[in-house]
Motif scaffolding. Sequence first.
Motif, mmCIF file in Angstrom:
data_model
loop_
_atom_site.group_PDB
_atom_site.id
_atom_site.type_symbol
_atom_site.label_atom_id
_atom_site.label_comp_id
_atom_site.label_asym_id
_atom_site.label_seq_id
_atom_site.Cartn_x
_atom_site.Cartn_y
_atom_site.Cartn_z
ATOM 1 N N MET A 195 5.298 -4.231 60.638
ATOM 2 C CA MET A 195 4.769 -5.465 61.188
ATOM 3 C C MET A 195 4.744 -5.409 62.716
ATOM 4 O O MET A 195 3.791 -5.875 63.329
ATOM 5 N N TRP A 196 5.785 -4.847 63.329
ATOM 6 C CA TRP A 196 5.839 -4.825 64.787
ATOM 7 C C TRP A 196 4.766 -3.931 65.378
ATOM 8 O O TRP A 196 4.262 -4.200 66.473
ATOM 9 N N ARG A 205 1.745 -3.482 64.091
ATOM 10 C CA ARG A 205 0.492 -4.244 64.032
ATOM 11 C C ARG A 205 0.467 -5.324 65.097
ATOM 12 O O ARG A 205 -0.565 -5.588 65.708
ATOM 13 N N PHE A 206 1.625 -5.941 65.326
ATOM 14 C CA PHE A 206 1.722 -6.954 66.373
ATOM 15 C C PHE A 206 1.469 -6.330 67.744
ATOM 16 O O PHE A 206 0.753 -6.898 68.577
ATOM 17 N N GLY A 263 -2.130 -5.767 68.230
ATOM 18 C CA GLY A 263 -2.805 -7.007 68.575
ATOM 19 C C GLY A 263 -2.577 -7.414 70.017
ATOM 20 O O GLY A 263 -3.480 -7.935 70.679
ATOM 21 N N CYS A 323 -3.267 -12.665 65.695
ATOM 22 C CA CYS A 323 -3.067 -13.134 64.316
ATOM 23 C C CYS A 323 -3.868 -12.294 63.329
ATOM 24 O O CYS A 323 -3.379 -11.972 62.239
ATOM 25 N N SER A 345 -4.649 -9.200 63.717
ATOM 26 C CA SER A 345 -4.075 -7.854 63.641
ATOM 27 C C SER A 345 -2.971 -7.770 62.596
ATOM 28 O O SER A 345 -2.722 -6.695 62.053
ATOM 29 N N LEU A 346 -2.348 -8.867 62.294
ATOM 30 C CA LEU A 346 -1.283 -8.866 61.284
ATOM 31 C C LEU A 346 -1.836 -8.786 59.869
ATOM 32 O O LEU A 346 -1.081 -8.561 58.926
ATOM 33 N N GLN A 347 -3.141 -8.921 59.707
ATOM 34 C CA GLN A 347 -3.760 -8.849 58.385
ATOM 35 C C GLN A 347 -4.113 -7.423 57.970
ATOM 36 O O GLN A 347 -4.505 -7.206 56.833
ATOM 37 N N THR A 377 -0.208 -0.079 60.312
ATOM 38 C CA THR A 377 -0.214 -0.040 61.771
ATOM 39 C C THR A 377 -1.323 0.853 62.285
ATOM 40 O O THR A 377 -1.999 0.527 63.262
ATOM 41 N N ALA A 414 -4.668 -0.876 62.195
ATOM 42 C CA ALA A 414 -4.756 -1.906 63.231
ATOM 43 C C ALA A 414 -5.061 -1.280 64.583
ATOM 44 O O ALA A 414 -5.945 -1.747 65.308
#
Length: 87
Positions: A1-2, A4-5, A8, A51, A53-55, A59, A62
Amino acid sequence: MWGRFAAGVVAGFFLSTALVGLVCWLLPGPWQSTLVPGMLAFIPVWVGVICASLQFASTRRAWLWLGSLAVAGLALLRVLQALDWVR
């Protein structure tokens, strides 16, 4: 998750810059008149890209998608400027 964040935040920053820049430069009139509205629109666009990018499923996807879209958008801005279509 981090990851992808981070994609973003970093690549999304440049993608948002390209999107807002394209809109500001392609509107009729001098670009100076769209500077303040463009700066105000930048933050919501950037947050929307973060937001989105979290979809992504991974990673890597993204970073690849957002990075390539950012490079393409900034290249398009540069081409438009080199062709003297925008000032």
